[in-house]
Motif scaffolding. Structure first.
Motif, mmCIF file in Angstrom:
data_model
loop_
_atom_site.group_PDB
_atom_site.id
_atom_site.type_symbol
_atom_site.label_atom_id
_atom_site.label_comp_id
_atom_site.label_asym_id
_atom_site.label_seq_id
_atom_site.Cartn_x
_atom_site.Cartn_y
_atom_site.Cartn_z
ATOM 1 N N GLU A 1 -16.165 -4.388 -7.949
ATOM 2 C CA GLU A 1 -16.905 -5.825 -7.631
ATOM 3 C C GLU A 1 -16.634 -6.896 -8.692
ATOM 4 O O GLU A 1 -16.751 -6.318 -10.026
ATOM 5 N N ASP A 2 -16.639 -7.976 -8.364
ATOM 6 C CA ASP A 2 -16.457 -9.224 -9.333
ATOM 7 C C ASP A 2 -15.363 -8.924 -10.282
ATOM 8 O O ASP A 2 -14.753 -7.926 -10.467
ATOM 9 N N GLY A 3 -15.216 -10.090 -10.880
ATOM 10 C CA GLY A 3 -14.094 -10.227 -12.164
ATOM 11 C C GLY A 3 -12.860 -10.644 -11.560
ATOM 12 O O GLY A 3 -12.474 -10.312 -10.483
ATOM 13 N N ASN A 4 -12.224 -11.489 -12.734
ATOM 14 C CA ASN A 4 -10.821 -12.149 -12.412
ATOM 15 C C ASN A 4 -9.933 -11.429 -12.428
ATOM 16 O O ASN A 4 -8.640 -11.775 -12.289
ATOM 17 N N GLN A 5 -9.907 -9.955 -13.070
ATOM 18 C CA GLN A 5 -8.854 -9.140 -13.364
ATOM 19 C C GLN A 5 -9.403 -7.585 -13.088
ATOM 20 O O GLN A 5 -10.514 -7.163 -13.214
ATOM 21 N N ILE A 6 -8.351 -6.858 -12.592
ATOM 22 C CA ILE A 6 -8.556 -5.338 -12.880
ATOM 23 C C ILE A 6 -7.436 -4.566 -13.841
ATOM 24 O O ILE A 6 -6.386 -5.221 -14.081
ATOM 25 N N ASP A 7 -8.042 -3.623 -14.171
ATOM 26 C CA ASP A 7 -7.132 -2.660 -15.069
ATOM 27 C C ASP A 7 -7.467 -1.023 -14.596
ATOM 28 O O ASP A 7 -8.565 -0.638 -14.977
ATOM 29 N N ALA A 8 -6.771 -0.689 -13.668
ATOM 30 C CA ALA A 8 -7.129 0.610 -12.820
ATOM 31 C C ALA A 8 -6.020 1.599 -12.986
ATOM 32 O O ALA A 8 -5.082 1.309 -13.342
ATOM 33 N N ILE A 9 -6.450 2.733 -13.270
ATOM 34 C CA ILE A 9 -5.479 3.955 -13.360
ATOM 35 C C ILE A 9 -5.542 4.657 -11.942
ATOM 36 O O ILE A 9 -6.622 5.168 -11.527
ATOM 37 N N LEU A 10 -4.128 4.799 -11.358
ATOM 38 C CA LEU A 10 -4.385 5.304 -9.969
ATOM 39 C C LEU A 10 -3.409 6.603 -10.015
ATOM 40 O O LEU A 10 -2.371 6.935 -10.725
ATOM 41 N N ALA A 11 -3.830 7.948 -9.324
ATOM 42 C CA ALA A 11 -3.247 9.029 -9.601
ATOM 43 C C ALA A 11 -2.178 9.142 -8.294
ATOM 44 O O ALA A 11 -2.634 8.997 -7.150
ATOM 45 N N LEU A 12 -0.670 9.228 -8.374
ATOM 46 C CA LEU A 12 -0.008 9.078 -7.266
ATOM 47 C C LEU A 12 1.110 10.379 -7.333
ATOM 48 O O LEU A 12 1.269 10.973 -8.502
ATOM 49 N N GLY A 13 1.324 10.797 -6.023
ATOM 50 C CA GLY A 13 2.013 11.951 -6.083
ATOM 51 C C GLY A 13 3.599 11.543 -6.156
ATOM 52 O O GLY A 13 4.084 10.346 -6.232
ATOM 53 N N THR A 14 4.388 12.656 -6.073
ATOM 54 C CA THR A 14 5.952 12.141 -6.084
ATOM 55 C C THR A 14 6.207 11.607 -4.953
ATOM 56 O O THR A 14 5.808 11.738 -3.910
ATOM 57 N N GLY A 15 7.468 10.586 -4.998
ATOM 58 C CA GLY A 15 7.829 9.763 -4.038
ATOM 59 C C GLY A 15 7.621 8.375 -4.312
ATOM 60 O O GLY A 15 7.204 7.620 -5.272
ATOM 61 N N THR A 16 7.864 7.578 -3.151
ATOM 62 C CA THR A 16 7.842 6.078 -3.124
ATOM 63 C C THR A 16 6.640 5.795 -2.552
ATOM 64 O O THR A 16 6.168 6.272 -1.416
ATOM 65 N N HIS A 17 5.824 4.644 -3.062
ATOM 66 C CA HIS A 17 4.456 4.362 -2.605
ATOM 67 C C HIS A 17 4.479 2.908 -2.317
ATOM 68 O O HIS A 17 5.024 2.011 -3.184
ATOM 69 N N THR A 18 3.832 2.319 -1.547
ATOM 70 C CA THR A 18 3.234 0.956 -1.115
ATOM 71 C C THR A 18 2.068 0.819 -1.851
ATOM 72 O O THR A 18 0.898 1.475 -1.354
ATOM 73 N N GLN B 1 -1.150 -8.872 -2.793
ATOM 74 C CA GLN B 1 0.023 -8.885 -3.285
ATOM 75 C C GLN B 1 0.475 -7.336 -3.003
ATOM 76 O O GLN B 1 -0.337 -6.475 -3.357
ATOM 77 N N THR B 2 1.787 -7.229 -2.445
ATOM 78 C CA THR B 2 2.290 -5.651 -2.317
ATOM 79 C C THR B 2 3.526 -5.556 -2.852
ATOM 80 O O THR B 2 4.478 -6.163 -3.220
ATOM 81 N N ILE B 3 3.308 -4.296 -3.489
ATOM 82 C CA ILE B 3 4.627 -3.584 -4.195
ATOM 83 C C ILE B 3 4.882 -2.457 -4.057
ATOM 84 O O ILE B 3 4.375 -1.772 -3.437
ATOM 85 N N HIS B 4 6.189 -1.964 -4.365
ATOM 86 C CA HIS B 4 6.621 -0.537 -4.069
ATOM 87 C C HIS B 4 6.824 0.160 -5.543
ATOM 88 O O HIS B 4 7.630 -0.634 -6.394
ATOM 89 N N VAL B 5 6.470 1.073 -5.426
ATOM 90 C CA VAL B 5 6.940 1.949 -6.902
ATOM 91 C C VAL B 5 7.320 3.398 -6.467
ATOM 92 O O VAL B 5 6.814 3.835 -5.339
ATOM 93 N N THR B 6 7.969 3.937 -7.435
ATOM 94 C CA THR B 6 8.328 5.446 -7.110
ATOM 95 C C THR B 6 7.975 6.359 -8.398
ATOM 96 O O THR B 6 8.112 6.049 -9.397
#
Length: 144
Positions: free
Chosen positions: A105-122, A137-142
């Motif tokens: 909630e609120d704030g002009n910025q986020i700084d989040a840590i996400l746990a991702l599994g192996t592979g390419t993610h959207t 905004q959408t990005i793809h990471v591997t």
């Protein structure tokens, strides 16, 4: 010949002037909606070149600072983004492969840590303002 100047136009209005440098990184303000942006550079002989692009500025602009689109990341990826609106920012969501994975909630910025599994993610980073208008905004990471 060396570059002697730069101009950035938004809808035929000069918004940025640059000097004799090889490249520029300009932040140019524009209202929400469709715009034509022209970037022009000229050299010491007076010759110039243009690049014209069409942009659509959303009422809430989301800018993912890290990670970069197409990046190879660790399984604990740090997502940093900011949002800009004429109204106060009221919330954030991050979706990983269409699954809600982060809320703030609120704030002009986020700084989040996400746990991702192996592979390419959207990753879709979405923010909305006090009027209920959102941007994303959408990005793809591997993860190797």
């Amino acid at each position: 010949h060396s570059i002697s100047g730069w101009l950035v136009y938004v809808d035929r209005v000069a918004k940025y002037r640059g000097g004799s440098v090889e490249s520029i990184n300009a932040n140019v303000a524009a209202s929400a909606g469709a715009h034509t942006v022209i970037v022009r550079a000229w050299d010491s002989s007076g010759a110039y070149g243009d690049r014209t692009v069409s942009v659509n500025v959303k009422p809430v602009a989301v800018n993912i600072k890290t990670p970069a689109n197409g990046a190879s990341v660790s399984s604990s990826v740090n997502v940093v983004a900011d949002a800009l609106s004429a109204n106060p920012i009221k919330g954030w969501h991050i979706y990983v492969d269409s699954i809600p994975s982060f809320v703030q909630e609120d704030g002009n910025q986020i700084d989040a840590i996400l746990a991702l599994g192996t592979g390419t993610h959207t990753l879709v980073v979405r923010s909305w303002d006090s009027k209920g208008v959102y941007g994303d905004q959408t990005i793809h990471v591997t993860v190797p």
